[in-house]
Design a protein around this motif. Sequence first.
Motif, PDB file in Angstrom:
ATOM      1  N   LEU A  58       0.852  -1.187   0.000  1.00  0.00           N
ATOM      2  CA  LEU A  58       0.000   0.000   0.000  1.00  0.00           C
ATOM      3  C   LEU A  58       0.890   1.238   0.000  1.00  0.00           C
ATOM      4  CD1 LEU A  58      -2.407  -1.250   2.778  1.00  0.00           C
ATOM      5  CD2 LEU A  58      -3.120  -0.725   0.442  1.00  0.00           C
ATOM      6  N   PHE A  59       0.406   2.278  -0.667  1.00  0.00           N
ATOM      7  CA  PHE A  59       1.225   3.478  -0.820  1.00  0.00           C
ATOM      8  C   PHE A  59       0.378   4.729  -0.645  1.00  0.00           C
ATOM      9  CE2 PHE A  59       2.429   0.076  -3.677  1.00  0.00           C
ATOM     10  CZ  PHE A  59       3.704  -0.207  -3.225  1.00  0.00           C
ATOM     11  N   TYR A  60       1.019   5.741  -0.076  1.00  0.00           N
ATOM     12  CA  TYR A  60       0.300   7.002   0.083  1.00  0.00           C
ATOM     13  C   TYR A  60       0.278   7.818  -1.220  1.00  0.00           C
ATOM     14  CZ  TYR A  60       0.234   6.368   5.169  1.00  0.00           C
ATOM     15  OH  TYR A  60       0.002   5.915   6.434  1.00  0.00           O
ATOM     16  N   VAL A  65      -3.550   4.911  -1.462  1.00  0.00           N
ATOM     17  CA  VAL A  65      -4.585   4.642  -0.456  1.00  0.00           C
ATOM     18  C   VAL A  65      -5.691   5.691  -0.480  1.00  0.00           C
ATOM     19  CG1 VAL A  65      -3.151   3.283   1.113  1.00  0.00           C
ATOM     20  CG2 VAL A  65      -3.320   5.741   1.439  1.00  0.00           C
ATOM     21  N   THR A  66      -5.383   6.895  -0.921  1.00  0.00           N
ATOM     22  CA  THR A  66      -6.471   7.888  -0.993  1.00  0.00           C
ATOM     23  C   THR A  66      -7.572   7.399  -1.923  1.00  0.00           C
ATOM     24  OG1 THR A  66      -5.186   9.042  -2.670  1.00  0.00           O
ATOM     25  CG2 THR A  66      -5.125   9.951  -0.459  1.00  0.00           C
ATOM     26  N   LEU A 106      -8.276   4.233  -2.448  1.00  0.00           N
ATOM     27  CA  LEU A 106      -8.975   3.148  -1.757  1.00  0.00           C
ATOM     28  C   LEU A 106      -9.930   3.717  -0.712  1.00  0.00           C
ATOM     29  CD1 LEU A 106      -5.867   0.820  -1.269  1.00  0.00           C
ATOM     30  CD2 LEU A 106      -7.665   0.600  -2.991  1.00  0.00           C
ATOM     31  N   ARG A 107      -9.497   4.799  -0.080  1.00  0.00           N
ATOM     32  CA  ARG A 107     -10.351   5.434   0.931  1.00  0.00           C
ATOM     33  C   ARG A 107     -11.549   6.128   0.296  1.00  0.00           C
ATOM     34  NH1 ARG A 107      -5.148   7.929   4.009  1.00  0.00           N
ATOM     35  NH2 ARG A 107      -4.945   6.325   5.611  1.00  0.00           N
ATOM     36  N   HIS A 108     -11.341   6.677  -0.883  1.00  0.00           N
ATOM     37  CA  HIS A 108     -12.402   7.458  -1.537  1.00  0.00           C
ATOM     38  C   HIS A 108     -12.517   6.994  -2.982  1.00  0.00           C
ATOM     39  CE1 HIS A 108     -11.729  10.042   1.935  1.00  0.00           C
ATOM     40  NE2 HIS A 108     -10.458  10.085   1.604  1.00  0.00           N
ATOM     41  N   VAL A 113     -14.799   6.947  -5.162  1.00  0.00           N
ATOM     42  CA  VAL A 113     -15.355   7.947  -6.078  1.00  0.00           C
ATOM     43  C   VAL A 113     -14.948   9.289  -5.523  1.00  0.00           C
ATOM     44  CG1 VAL A 113     -17.429   8.689  -7.275  1.00  0.00           C
ATOM     45  CG2 VAL A 113     -17.359   6.443  -6.157  1.00  0.00           C
ATOM     46  N   SER A 114     -13.836   9.796  -5.991  1.00  0.00           N
ATOM     47  CA  SER A 114     -13.390  11.039  -5.378  1.00  0.00           C
ATOM     48  C   SER A 114     -13.338  12.140  -6.411  1.00  0.00           C
ATOM     49  CB  SER A 114     -12.049  10.848  -4.709  1.00  0.00           C
ATOM     50  OG  SER A 114     -11.075  10.641  -5.688  1.00  0.00           O
TER      51      SER A 114
END
Lengths: 170, 550
Positions: free
Chosen positions: A144-146, A156-157, A159-161, A163-164
């Motif tokens: 995983l990578f930022y 990960v952003t 994966l977190r969102h 539909v961003s």
Amino acid sequence: METLSLSGIVPQRIDRIEEGSNIAEGQAVLLSATDLTDFDPAVLSSAGSIGLMVNGGDDFGALPQDLEQFSLINIHFNAFTDGRGFTLARRIRRDAGFKGELRASGPLMPDQTQYLARTGFDSLVLEDTCRKADFQTSLTRFALFYQSAQDGSVPVTKLRHPVSDVRKVS
Amino acid sequence: MYAYDKYDHAIVSARVAEFRDQVERRLSGALSEEEFRPLRLMNGLYLQLHAYMLRVAIPYGTLNSVQMKRLAHIARRYDKGYAHFTTRQNVQYNWPKLVEAPDILQELAEVEMHAIQTSGNCIRNTTTDQFAGATNEELEDPRPYAELIRQWSSFHPEFAFLPRKFKIAITAADKDRAAIRWHDIGLVLKQDAASNLGFEVVVGGGMGRTPVIGKTIRDFLPKDDLLSYLEAILRVYNAAGRRDNKYKARIKILVEETGVDIFTKQVEDEWTRTRNDGIDFPAEEEARIRAHFTPPPLEVLPAWSDLETISAKDPKFSSWLRNNTDSHKVSGHRIVTISLKPHGGIPGDATADQMDLVAELADSYSQSEIRVSHEQNLILPHVAERDLPALYKILNEAGLGTPNAGLLTDIIACPGLDYCALANARSIPITQAITNRFNDIQRLEDIGELKIKISGCINSCGHHHAGHIGILGVDRKGEELFQIMLGGSGDADASKGILLGRGFPADQIVGAIETVVGVYMDAREEGELFLHAVRRLGTQPFKEALYGNA
Ligand code: SF4
């Protein structure tokens, strides 16, 4: 010496040609920018394919125009602590849009393979094959990578969102 | 405060596993010491004079009571029962064993802490105002931006092998408690005419042997562009920063040698090309992070009327109230600074018992929250006024009640020759001698705000260039001498201290500080602070008093 694949591609076979050596008809050759200008264009055109040898510290703006003419670009790191090659790789991929094989060489250490892959390298020349397993382990160390990166991994952003806001993504 | 989600946990755990593997390979010989060095440094592990030192990040200076208790436990279990809080919102252990370092990292990861990039030539822990989220002076809590920077900079594949270390600091208040102009990048949150939030971007500040105050390269950067702009700065630096000389490798030298205008243009060009590459995190991510920093549910209270009565009866409490508490944005509350500068003690050191106590006090009185400041003190950010007398009593009994925050004895000092392999001179004993001499609180209050900063060598870890009085240890043919400089500041009006003259031997330095303070006391105007008096008077009267007219 062995060349390790970082991106899954099959590394090209290519011969490093120093000034004054001959190029055989159809041979895949790796040349520095100065070698390129020194060789007779007719001899060069007989080569099977040409790869460009650069140093991690070379100025991106001073590289030959039209990098797509090269089948491969090899960035040589002078020392494992000299991180300029990572930025040069990113510029060759991002700014010049180079699609061919990007290769790293030099005294790099196993713990750097994932950084290489993420800045756009496809392959790495192993100076010491006895640590090959360590080089391979490090390649998948983090799952995983930022950051978004040149290897196309999903940050990960995302994966977190899922539909961003895409306003800032080209 | 920020809490890890499963992704943060997975990333930090992978890092612990990686480091465990690296230590094993070092011990088996598969990694040379030369190769291991940058790897251990990026996990905070230094080799010092006597032993390894482990530096743990306290991201943007915020921690909770559970984390503080874990830090205390690590001090007990793996060290000699104490820890040292540093000038960069980190905590250091001076005696860990190499083989145990992975276990310590594991224990930290369990409470959402790490030592990632606390050392080495990479992007370090982002620091900020220790009063963030509690002070009424700020535009907005800056910590969500610091967390964005933490994520963006953690294992950034392109920037793990920079020419030199790289420090970022951010503030959202006019009073700059984070000394942002002394950092490689300093960020000041501000508003434009249309009330949009953004940053003033300051680049190329730094201490070391060439002290430089950072220069503003952009007056207003919209906040949504923060990470792409930082990335542009780092890319220009990584490609062009000097690698031939370690003392010229910081970005401050690149900016000076390139010229700030050309450097700025290079950054702007890079950014123009790449700003839409998806480097900036989506707005949803900033919102997700910001939700973790929702202000704690403090009850709005009227100012507590008994406070004055109690304070009038107890002069010590009264001093502490004046010096060690600051106004809070919620009425009826104060921000409490716990001094780690007991007179005669070691600046920034805390015992495991003291750390446990602070954690318990945070649970009882401060919403379980604790901060660490770059001035090496601890902060309880959310204390109700009516709890102050009880809190003070407990702190005082534990040796944590010294009412000297911001006063002459609130000294920043580097570890110096007692620990550091690079040192020329001892910083800690000098600090102790000064604080033993100036140990009268009334006198200290009369002198007023005066920041002394001490470094044991030109590397300036004690920030002497930014001290109102800076003290630098030098080695003159085997003798430790201490030079004095005046007029430095880390605040929004940052300035470099000016060297007064030849150094003093250890046994004369306290007398020299007395002399400097005496000149100020005699010459000051009504209400004039030491720094302002130095700026008005210049260094001449101080030189004359120290060295005579010759
Ligand atoms: S200033 Fe010098 S002596 Fe002090 S900690 Fe830094 S390197 Fe060591």
